[in-house]
Design a protein around this motif. Sequence first.
Motif, PDB file in Angstrom:
ATOM      1  N   ALA A 109      13.676  -0.104  -7.328  1.00 58.83           N
ATOM      2  CA  ALA A 109      12.928   0.420  -6.181  1.00 58.83           C
ATOM      3  C   ALA A 109      13.563   1.709  -5.667  1.00 58.83           C
ATOM      4  CB  ALA A 109      12.866  -0.616  -5.074  1.00 58.83           C
ATOM      5  N   VAL A 110      14.894   1.717  -5.571  1.00 57.81           N
ATOM      6  CA  VAL A 110      15.598   2.927  -5.138  1.00 57.81           C
ATOM      7  C   VAL A 110      15.412   4.043  -6.161  1.00 57.81           C
ATOM      8  CG1 VAL A 110      17.889   3.923  -4.723  1.00 57.81           C
ATOM      9  CG2 VAL A 110      17.293   1.703  -3.721  1.00 57.81           C
ATOM     10  N   GLY A 111      15.452   3.671  -7.433  1.00 57.04           N
ATOM     11  CA  GLY A 111      15.289   4.674  -8.477  1.00 57.04           C
ATOM     12  C   GLY A 111      13.894   5.268  -8.522  1.00 57.04           C
ATOM     13  N   LEU A 112      12.873   4.461  -8.198  1.00 57.57           N
ATOM     14  CA  LEU A 112      11.500   4.931  -8.260  1.00 57.57           C
ATOM     15  C   LEU A 112      11.067   5.661  -6.999  1.00 57.57           C
ATOM     16  CD1 LEU A 112       9.738   1.851  -9.914  1.00 57.57           C
ATOM     17  CD2 LEU A 112      10.065   4.102 -10.932  1.00 57.57           C
ATOM     18  N   THR A 203      12.538   4.681   1.957  1.00 55.73           N
ATOM     19  CA  THR A 203      11.264   4.954   1.284  1.00 55.73           C
ATOM     20  C   THR A 203      11.068   4.122   0.021  1.00 55.73           C
ATOM     21  OG1 THR A 203      12.258   6.810   0.076  1.00 55.73           O
ATOM     22  CG2 THR A 203      11.175   7.318   2.172  1.00 55.73           C
ATOM     23  N   VAL A 204      11.717   2.980  -0.074  1.00 55.32           N
ATOM     24  CA  VAL A 204      11.565   2.171  -1.291  1.00 55.32           C
ATOM     25  C   VAL A 204      10.141   1.630  -1.373  1.00 55.32           C
ATOM     26  CG1 VAL A 204      13.993   1.537  -1.475  1.00 55.32           C
ATOM     27  CG2 VAL A 204      12.451   0.122  -0.119  1.00 55.32           C
ATOM     28  N   PRO A 205       9.524   1.694  -2.554  1.00 57.33           N
ATOM     29  CA  PRO A 205       8.164   1.168  -2.724  1.00 57.33           C
ATOM     30  C   PRO A 205       8.091  -0.318  -2.384  1.00 57.33           C
ATOM     31  CG  PRO A 205       8.799   2.517  -4.603  1.00 57.33           C
ATOM     32  CD  PRO A 205      10.034   2.329  -3.782  1.00 57.33           C
ATOM     33  N   GLY A 206       6.996  -0.704  -1.752  1.00 57.44           N
ATOM     34  CA  GLY A 206       6.809  -2.092  -1.372  1.00 57.44           C
ATOM     35  C   GLY A 206       7.265  -2.408   0.030  1.00 57.44           C
ATOM     36  N   CYS A 207       8.085  -1.539   0.597  1.00 61.12           N
ATOM     37  CA  CYS A 207       8.577  -1.762   1.961  1.00 61.12           C
ATOM     38  C   CYS A 207       8.364  -0.532   2.848  1.00 61.12           C
ATOM     39  CB  CYS A 207      10.064  -2.118   1.956  1.00 61.12           C
ATOM     40  SG  CYS A 207      10.467  -3.597   1.007  1.00 61.12           S
ATOM     41  N   TYR A 208       7.962   0.576   2.240  1.00 62.25           N
ATOM     42  CA  TYR A 208       7.844   1.830   2.980  1.00 62.25           C
ATOM     43  C   TYR A 208       6.478   1.946   3.650  1.00 62.25           C
ATOM     44  CZ  TYR A 208       7.008   6.827   3.693  1.00 62.25           C
ATOM     45  OH  TYR A 208       6.675   8.041   4.230  1.00 62.25           O
ATOM     46  N   ILE A 209       6.489   2.191   4.947  1.00 64.82           N
ATOM     47  CA  ILE A 209       5.272   2.449   5.708  1.00 64.82           C
ATOM     48  C   ILE A 209       5.554   3.635   6.622  1.00 64.82           C
ATOM     49  CG2 ILE A 209       3.566   1.542   7.329  1.00 64.82           C
ATOM     50  CD1 ILE A 209       4.329  -1.273   6.445  1.00 64.82           C
ATOM     51  N   ASP A 210       4.783   4.702   6.484  1.00 69.10           N
ATOM     52  CA  ASP A 210       4.952   5.888   7.318  1.00 69.10           C
ATOM     53  C   ASP A 210       4.124   5.710   8.594  1.00 69.10           C
ATOM     54  OD1 ASP A 210       5.125   8.354   8.504  1.00 69.10           O
ATOM     55  OD2 ASP A 210       4.671   9.502   6.693  1.00 69.10           O
ATOM     56  N   PRO A 211       4.770   5.524   9.739  1.00 71.73           N
ATOM     57  CA  PRO A 211       4.015   5.286  10.981  1.00 71.73           C
ATOM     58  C   PRO A 211       3.158   6.460  11.406  1.00 71.73           C
ATOM     59  CG  PRO A 211       6.348   5.634  11.440  1.00 71.73           C
ATOM     60  CD  PRO A 211       6.219   5.536   9.967  1.00 71.73           C
ATOM     61  N   ALA A 212       3.430   7.636  10.862  1.00 73.67           N
ATOM     62  CA  ALA A 212       2.619   8.806  11.207  1.00 73.67           C
ATOM     63  C   ALA A 212       1.292   8.809  10.462  1.00 73.67           C
ATOM     64  CB  ALA A 212       3.390  10.092  10.891  1.00 73.67           C
ATOM     65  N   LEU A 213       1.212   8.060   9.365  1.00 71.36           N
ATOM     66  CA  LEU A 213       0.003   8.037   8.546  1.00 71.36           C
ATOM     67  C   LEU A 213      -0.711   6.690   8.542  1.00 71.36           C
ATOM     68  CD1 LEU A 213       1.326   9.973   5.405  1.00 71.36           C
ATOM     69  CD2 LEU A 213      -0.070  10.892   7.274  1.00 71.36           C
ATOM     70  N   VAL A 214       0.018   5.630   8.791  1.00 72.06           N
ATOM     71  CA  VAL A 214      -0.537   4.281   8.700  1.00 72.06           C
ATOM     72  C   VAL A 214      -0.339   3.566  10.031  1.00 72.06           C
ATOM     73  CG1 VAL A 214      -0.479   2.098   7.451  1.00 72.06           C
ATOM     74  CG2 VAL A 214       0.019   4.220   6.243  1.00 72.06           C
ATOM     75  N   SER A 278       4.371  -5.638   0.202  1.00 71.20           N
ATOM     76  CA  SER A 278       5.643  -6.301  -0.052  1.00 71.20           C
ATOM     77  C   SER A 278       5.439  -7.586  -0.847  1.00 71.20           C
ATOM     78  CB  SER A 278       6.355  -6.610   1.269  1.00 71.20           C
ATOM     79  OG  SER A 278       7.423  -7.508   1.055  1.00 71.20           O
ATOM     80  N   MET A 279       4.594  -8.484  -0.298  1.00 73.90           N
ATOM     81  CA  MET A 279       4.300  -9.796  -0.890  1.00 73.90           C
ATOM     82  C   MET A 279       5.551 -10.667  -1.015  1.00 73.90           C
ATOM     83  SD  MET A 279       1.503  -8.724  -3.798  1.00 73.90           S
ATOM     84  CE  MET A 279       2.464  -7.322  -4.383  1.00 73.90           C
ATOM     85  N   ASN A 280       6.648 -10.203  -0.459  1.00 74.51           N
ATOM     86  CA  ASN A 280       7.890 -10.968  -0.431  1.00 74.51           C
ATOM     87  C   ASN A 280       8.693 -10.506   0.776  1.00 74.51           C
ATOM     88  OD1 ASN A 280      10.388 -12.186  -0.758  1.00 74.51           O
ATOM     89  ND2 ASN A 280      10.469 -11.839  -2.962  1.00 74.51           N
ATOM     90  N   PRO A 281       8.578 -11.210   1.915  1.00 77.85           N
ATOM     91  CA  PRO A 281       9.283 -10.778   3.132  1.00 77.85           C
ATOM     92  C   PRO A 281      10.788 -10.671   2.947  1.00 77.85           C
ATOM     93  CG  PRO A 281       7.692 -12.515   3.618  1.00 77.85           C
ATOM     94  CD  PRO A 281       7.783 -12.423   2.129  1.00 77.85           C
ATOM     95  N   ALA A 282      11.359 -11.536   2.117  1.00 74.37           N
ATOM     96  CA  ALA A 282      12.808 -11.512   1.907  1.00 74.37           C
ATOM     97  C   ALA A 282      13.236 -10.215   1.244  1.00 74.37           C
ATOM     98  CB  ALA A 282      13.242 -12.709   1.068  1.00 74.37           C
ATOM     99  N   ARG A 283      12.429  -9.713   0.326  1.00 79.22           N
ATOM    100  CA  ARG A 283      12.767  -8.467  -0.365  1.00 79.22           C
ATOM    101  C   ARG A 283      12.912  -7.325   0.625  1.00 79.22           C
ATOM    102  NH1 ARG A 283       9.777  -4.107  -2.183  1.00 79.22           N
ATOM    103  NH2 ARG A 283      10.588  -3.030  -4.047  1.00 79.22           N
ATOM    104  N   CYS A 284      11.922  -7.172   1.495  1.00 78.86           N
ATOM    105  CA  CYS A 284      11.987  -6.089   2.476  1.00 78.86           C
ATOM    106  C   CYS A 284      13.051  -6.348   3.533  1.00 78.86           C
ATOM    107  CB  CYS A 284      10.626  -5.888   3.137  1.00 78.86           C
ATOM    108  SG  CYS A 284       9.423  -5.097   2.033  1.00 78.86           S
ATOM    109  N   LEU A 285      13.286  -7.610   3.861  1.00 80.76           N
ATOM    110  CA  LEU A 285      14.355  -7.926   4.805  1.00 80.76           C
ATOM    111  C   LEU A 285      15.695  -7.441   4.269  1.00 80.76           C
ATOM    112  CD1 LEU A 285      15.496  -9.337   7.339  1.00 80.76           C
ATOM    113  CD2 LEU A 285      15.603 -11.449   5.982  1.00 80.76           C
ATOM    114  N   GLY A 286      15.960  -7.733   2.992  1.00 78.57           N
ATOM    115  CA  GLY A 286      17.232  -7.331   2.405  1.00 78.57           C
ATOM    116  C   GLY A 286      17.377  -5.830   2.288  1.00 78.57           C
ATOM    117  N   LEU A 287      16.342  -5.156   1.781  1.00 82.41           N
ATOM    118  CA  LEU A 287      16.428  -3.716   1.578  1.00 82.41           C
ATOM    119  C   LEU A 287      16.384  -2.948   2.895  1.00 82.41           C
ATOM    120  CD1 LEU A 287      14.163  -3.336  -1.593  1.00 82.41           C
ATOM    121  CD2 LEU A 287      16.653  -3.530  -1.459  1.00 82.41           C
TER     122      LEU A 287
END
Length: 323
Positions: A109-112, A203-214, A278-287
């Motif tokens: 995720a960090v790499g992408l 900005t990792v995919p799956g957890c990134y949400i830009d509050p200015a756009l969304v 995300s579809m996995n709250p734990a993933r975003c919690l950790g990252l």
Amino acid sequence: MAVNTSGDIELAEVDSYNGLRQRKRGDSHLPPVASRPFAGRIGGNQEFTLSPDSSSFHTVVSKIPDAAALFTWTQSFSLQGFTDIELWKESFIEGAGTCLQIYLAGLYAVGLGPAVTATSLGPITPAAFGSIANFLLITLFIYAAAPVSGGHFNPFITMATFFARLSVLPRTILYILFQSAGAVIAGFLVRTSLGAPPETFHTVPGCYIDPALVTPGQAYALETMTCSTLIFIAFGVALDPRQRQVFGPAYAPVLVGLTLGLCSFASGIARPGYGGASMNPARCLGLMAAGEKFEYHYVHWMGPLTAAVLNGLLYWVIPIYKD
């Protein structure tokens, strides 16, 4: 099937579980396989459950209700499960597996992340590679741990099995706590391994949400609908016993992995400022813990929770088993 004086299941006669194919007939000299029955096992299609015909059915179900295909809400809310040492061991496996899974997911995720703007295709490139990686990751981890803990590695899956009455409350609470702890540990291990600052995880995919756009409403709708799609298919191919003879436990993990990959790709390219569901709250919690930024993180819990409740209502309206 025998039960010892402490109430634990004796695995020496595990063959009495309904439909459990422990080994070929020619392998009877091998030690018994240590796998407890659990209705909410992902990919099991409820094949690995305790048969009502077993002589010790009532004794076992009184302690582990989700060892059977059917149990009441009263049984589900019983706190006796917290005294089951084996359940704590299975919860630990969920925590350890989630840690390993999120560690690998965090690395790619960090790499992408930078690829979102680094190519002419925009978010299509990281979404495509991320969905393929998610498919492989989820499939392999389900195969690895489903015989032990059920292979959830995701609070969303655990919540969904609870509301569909496939997992009891003690298991649900312990699994989510261990999964969350494992994910947070994984997030900081990724940060330590890469020597990266907290901003790397923003900005990792799956957890990134830009509050200015969304807006929060848009993020909630996207997360809820994507999670609803995932759990609808996952229950249909991996938990519904009617698919037991169609797909069975051998192919179900692959189908679940494909579903998650498809949902990752579709949600990752649909909305500017939204890095995918995300579809996995734990993933975003950790990252996000590693990134020290929790903006909109509540959406990663509320969306899956809503989807889990709706899925539970669906299985209540159209039950799997006849009365």
